[in-house]
Design a protein around this motif. Structure first.
Motif, PDB file in Angstrom:
ATOM      1  N   ALA A 208       0.871  -1.062   0.098  1.00 27.21           N
ATOM      2  CA  ALA A 208       0.016   0.032   0.000  1.00 27.21           C
ATOM      3  C   ALA A 208       0.873   1.177   0.070  1.00 27.21           C
ATOM      4  O   ALA A 208       1.814   1.384   0.552  1.00 27.21           O
TER       5      ALA A 208
ATOM      6  N   VAL B   4      -3.054   4.954  -1.640  1.00 24.35           N
ATOM      7  CA  VAL B   4      -3.837   5.763  -0.746  1.00 24.35           C
ATOM      8  C   VAL B   4      -3.615   7.177  -0.718  1.00 24.35           C
ATOM      9  O   VAL B   4      -2.744   7.655  -1.034  1.00 24.35           O
TER      10      VAL B   4
ATOM     11  N   GLU C  25      -4.360   6.026   8.295  1.00 20.00           N
ATOM     12  CA  GLU C  25      -4.974   5.419   7.155  1.00 20.00           C
ATOM     13  C   GLU C  25      -4.216   4.362   6.513  1.00 20.00           C
ATOM     14  O   GLU C  25      -4.502   3.300   6.004  1.00 20.00           O
TER      15      GLU C  25
ATOM     16  N   GLN D 193      -4.694   0.161   6.305  1.00 22.24           N
ATOM     17  CA  GLN D 193      -4.499  -0.647   4.775  1.00 22.24           C
ATOM     18  C   GLN D 193      -3.728  -1.880   5.116  1.00 22.24           C
ATOM     19  O   GLN D 193      -4.112  -3.142   4.716  1.00 22.24           O
TER      20      GLN D 193
ATOM     21  N   GLY E 273      -4.883  -5.997   5.198  1.00 22.07           N
ATOM     22  CA  GLY E 273      -4.396  -6.361   4.034  1.00 22.07           C
ATOM     23  C   GLY E 273      -4.152  -7.748   4.258  1.00 22.07           C
ATOM     24  O   GLY E 273      -4.331  -8.606   5.279  1.00 22.07           O
TER      25      GLY E 273
END
Length: 488
Positions: free
Chosen positions: A182, A208, A230, A234, A238
């Motif tokens: 990410a 992101v 954030e 993720q 994941g």
């Protein structure tokens, strides 16, 4: 002229960064180029980030340079700073100008000169431009001229060349493993270019915060732990082997999140890159670090009998050292990393690619690479606190307090510490250091601590805050109570 910070000129939009300020900086830059006997028509690339009015100011810089008989070219859209440095080198330009305030809050904007070597303009160049800006007549131009309907700009585009240049520096093209990546672009200018390069190299990722937002969702585009919730979410949500990467507002600083969801300290990222270069790629050389960076780097260098060079804060100082032959890499506490086999510039994308390469070639997850560092070179516990200074706080008083503390380090519980005044006040002791320095661009007191004992780093930071507040900077203690302590 005020506003000269650790790298370039920065200020608050409409206040310390206005058209008047930029008009002086353009005129000063032209005067500097004239002093260097730069021929008319010399190419000068100009880039900008995603901040409010950044494109507008970049267009004005372009037109001002054109008025000064130079041959400027403008980026077609927002770009990361390392890409502008690449363009400077590619064009053989005498310098470049990046309109950015990097990781600063949304209210800030900046004028960042890049040198002909392809990195930050050297300290003496930036100082000379500052001196000239204080005395030259500002360039004469209507700041609203950029809204003219017939105005045309010449653009540069080396995106494909930049991607190939980074790919050529890798020892393996097999970066993609059974993992999920990410990438947090923090609403900054690393997107979309860095995304395109990753795709070209076959590295898939989950994007992101790619939306352009000059307010950065109410925060600032600095990849510190408190700004990466954030991204952590993720990674945690994941696959088992998920990791995260974050780029700052202008794409020259990197932060990582490992498979456990922990934000990786910057010293670990730099150390992983160094260990990979030394052991997997058989590369050696001097290691450069800023005065605020962890001593984990020193211990790693000692293990391989490599020299360490320390510089003041600001990558413009590291740029000079990266130009010295036999320099392996340079790193700074805030996450900027540059390599001696590339441009003398920090490049967050290249650093990420080398970490991915290290994971591939060593056959380890990121969390395993971190454990290896701790086992071989010991743990470092690092703390960084920015304490706002109000109008009631006299910076001259803070400087006097630094002098007194240098003479008597026992006031913060470090009686045997050795003072170092390279940049602010650094108290070196057997288990690490405590560093206090004033920011060059924001009204804050920056406090850093590195220690081999967990918890002691924040205790020393608290002692430093207590010392400065008791000595007369009463607002400091109040501000610390209002600020959330964020470990970098």
């Amino acid at each position: 002229m005020s506003g000269l910070g650790s790298d370039g000129f920065r200020g608050v939009i409409g206040d310390s960064f206005s058209w008047s300020v930029v008009a002086h900086l353009i005129a000063a830059t032209l005067s500097y180029l004239d002093e260097q006997a730069t021929p008319a028509g010399a190419p000068i690339p100009v880039g900008f980030d995603t901040r409010f009015l950044a494109r507008h100011f970049a267009c004005l810089v372009y037109l001002g340079l054109l008025q000064g008989k130079m041959k400027p070219t403008l980026s077609r859209s927002n770009i990361p700073s390392p890409y502008l440095s690449y363009a400077v080198r590619k064009l053989g330009a005498p310098l470049g100008i990046m309109v950015t305030a990097s990781h600063n809050p949304a209210a800030y904007l900046g004028f960042k000169p890049k040198g002909p070597e392809g990195g930050s303009a050297l300290p003496e160049v930036q100082m000379r431009i500052a001196e000239l800006a204080a005395s030259v007549r500002p360039i004469d131009m209507d700041p609203y001229v950029v809204f003219g309907p017939t105005l045309e700009f010449q653009h540069f585009n080396f995106e494909a060349d930049y991607a190939r240049a980074l790919a050529s520096l890798l020892a393996t093209k097999e970066l993609a493993q059974d993992r999920q990546l990410a990438v947090d672009f923090m609403h900054g200018s690393a997107f979309p270019l860095y995304g395109h390069v990753l795709e070209e190299l076959g590295v898939s990722f989950i994007p992101v915060r790619i939306e352009q937002d000059p307010l950065f969702a109410g925060g600032n585009p600095e990849p510190v732990a408190g700004n990466l919730e954030e991204l952590r979410s993720q990674v945690i949500a994941g696959a088992t082997r998920s990791i995260g990467a974050a780029f700052d507002g202008d794409g020259d600083r990197l932060r990582l999140v490992d498979e456990s969801g922990e934000v990786v300290p910057n010293e670990d990222i730099f150390a992983i890159c160094l260990l990979h270069l030394i052991e997997d790629r058989n590369q050696r050389g001097r290691i450069v670090k800023t005065v605020s960076f962890s001593e984990l780097i020193d211990r790693l260098a000692t293990a391989f009998n490599l020299p360490v060079v320390e510089t003041p804060v600001g990558f413009k100082h590291a740029t000079r050292e990266l130009m010295v032959p036999d320099t392996l890499a340079a790193g700074e506490e805030s996450g900027g990393i540059g390599f001696g086999f590339y441009l003398p510039e920090r490049d967050a994308l290249l650093a990420l690619l080398l970490v991915l390469e290290a994971m591939r070639m060593r056959g380890k997850q990121l969390v395993e690479l971190r454990l290896e560092l701790a086992e071989r070179f010991g743990r470092s516990y690092f703390a960084h606190q920015d304490v706002p200074l109000s109008g009631r706080t006299d910076t001259r008083q803070v400087l006097r307090q630094m002098e007194e503390l240098a003479a008597s380090p026992a006031k913060v519980g470090l009686p045997d510490a050795v003072p170092d005044r390279m940049d602010g006040l650094k108290l070196r002791h057997r288990e690490g250091f405590l560093l206090v320095r004033l920011s060059g661009t924001e009204p804050v007191l920056r406090i850093y601590c590195d220690d081999t004992t967990e918890g002691r780093e924040w205790e020393l930071v608290r002692r430093a805050v207590s010392y400065f507040s008791k000595q007369g900077s009463s607002r400091i203690a109040e501000d610390l109570d209002e600020e959330e302590a964020i470990s970098s």
